[in-house]
Design a protein around this motif. Sequence first.
Motif, mmCIF file in Angstrom:
data_model
loop_
_atom_site.group_PDB
_atom_site.id
_atom_site.type_symbol
_atom_site.label_atom_id
_atom_site.label_comp_id
_atom_site.label_asym_id
_atom_site.label_seq_id
_atom_site.Cartn_x
_atom_site.Cartn_y
_atom_site.Cartn_z
ATOM 1 N N UNK A 134 0.784 -1.236 0.000
ATOM 2 C CA UNK A 134 0.000 0.000 0.000
ATOM 3 C C UNK A 134 0.819 1.291 0.000
ATOM 4 N N UNK A 135 2.147 1.169 -0.208
ATOM 5 C CA UNK A 135 2.949 2.399 -0.361
ATOM 6 C C UNK A 135 3.372 2.533 -1.821
ATOM 7 N N UNK A 136 3.287 3.758 -2.335
ATOM 8 C CA UNK A 136 3.681 3.954 -3.735
ATOM 9 C C UNK A 136 5.173 3.699 -3.896
ATOM 10 N N UNK A 137 5.502 2.958 -4.935
ATOM 11 C CA UNK A 137 6.886 2.522 -5.108
ATOM 12 C C UNK A 137 7.521 3.160 -6.346
ATOM 13 N N UNK A 138 6.665 3.478 -7.324
ATOM 14 C CA UNK A 138 7.205 3.741 -8.668
ATOM 15 C C UNK A 138 7.927 5.075 -8.790
ATOM 16 N N UNK A 139 7.897 5.885 -7.736
ATOM 17 C CA UNK A 139 8.665 7.131 -7.838
ATOM 18 C C UNK A 139 9.978 7.014 -7.081
ATOM 19 N N UNK A 140 10.222 5.850 -6.458
ATOM 20 C CA UNK A 140 11.451 5.675 -5.682
ATOM 21 C C UNK A 140 12.624 5.348 -6.601
ATOM 22 N N UNK A 141 13.819 5.642 -6.093
ATOM 23 C CA UNK A 141 15.044 5.306 -6.825
ATOM 24 C C UNK A 141 15.304 3.799 -6.695
ATOM 25 N N UNK A 142 16.023 3.207 -7.685
ATOM 26 C CA UNK A 142 16.295 1.763 -7.633
ATOM 27 C C UNK A 142 16.907 1.303 -6.305
ATOM 28 N N UNK A 143 17.833 2.094 -5.751
ATOM 29 C CA UNK A 143 18.484 1.686 -4.501
ATOM 30 C C UNK A 143 17.471 1.599 -3.353
ATOM 31 N N UNK A 144 16.558 2.566 -3.318
ATOM 32 C CA UNK A 144 15.529 2.568 -2.262
ATOM 33 C C UNK A 144 14.623 1.347 -2.423
ATOM 34 N N UNK A 145 14.383 0.953 -3.657
ATOM 35 C CA UNK A 145 13.501 -0.193 -3.918
ATOM 36 C C UNK A 145 14.186 -1.491 -3.456
ATOM 37 N N UNK A 146 15.496 -1.593 -3.683
ATOM 38 C CA UNK A 146 16.259 -2.749 -3.173
ATOM 39 C C UNK A 146 16.186 -2.771 -1.643
ATOM 40 N N UNK A 147 16.356 -1.596 -1.040
ATOM 41 C CA UNK A 147 16.301 -1.530 0.435
ATOM 42 C C UNK A 147 14.959 -1.964 0.977
ATOM 43 N N UNK A 148 13.911 -1.793 0.181
ATOM 44 C CA UNK A 148 12.581 -2.242 0.626
ATOM 45 C C UNK A 148 12.422 -3.752 0.452
ATOM 46 N N UNK A 149 13.415 -4.400 -0.120
ATOM 47 C CA UNK A 149 13.387 -5.868 -0.185
ATOM 48 C C UNK A 149 12.946 -6.448 -1.522
#
Length: 234
Positions: free
Chosen positions: A62-77
């Motif tokens: 339920x959190x928007x992901x598509x505006x995050x940077x690739x590194x932040x997305x990796x950190x989210x697992x």
Amino acid sequence: MLKLNNVSVKYGNVIALENVSMEINEGETISIVGANGAGKSTTLKAISGLVKCHTGTIELEDQLLHKSEPEAIVRKGIIQVPEGRRVFPQMTVFENIEMGATLRKDKANIAKEIKEIFSRFPRLKERSKQLAGTLSGGEQQMLAIARGLIAKPKILMLDEPSLGLAPLIIEEIARLIKELQKGGMTILLIEQNARMALKLSNRAYVLETGRVALEGNAQTLLNDDFMKKAYLGA
Ligand code: ATP
């Protein structure tokens, strides 16, 4: 857990994905199948933040992901195991696995977890000091998966894990995927080998020229006449 809502991706004027919607629930294995150029890799890249969505949204829990940077997305697992076993060829097997943990916050247990990974992959353990570039294709694929696992994925995304590998090695990879499923891992599997993908999955999405042409229960798709003719070679 992960939701794509009407995602479109463009490369210049080329529309690579058009209004793609998908959902991956915790503990599921979902596959995306399709021919060359159908948009499978682009879907993974959109989830990993390596390409931007032209329209639509991607949500993780339920959190928007598509505006995050690739590194932040990796950190989210959200961990992608790349196609073609892109390991670091000049680094050893051990160093490659260690690299997978680079973005982890909790560093305390890494040594212990590398031991666990080695007990799951005895062939990598034997070769822990060998340069990754000198491994066989199958061993490199295993290493790429091991490197993904040490990152403690919430969702493990496997891009064409069977690509270019011999049938016996493909069976080994299929066994590994089943073990991960038993352990509760959420898996997104991209495959041109539709039969393998469907056999391993709960549900699947079939992409054709950037759109979802068909979706549903994997067992049902394995018995679907259109799937048999178009993708299953029967
Ligand atoms: P394959 O199985 O061959 O890897 P795929 O299903 O993963 O194919 P994508 O790589 O996602 O397909 O490509 C989808 C479409 O987008 C194709 O028409 C492709 O030519 C185009 N495309 C992909 N990457 C780029 C790029 N960087 N620039 C321009 N067009 C691209």
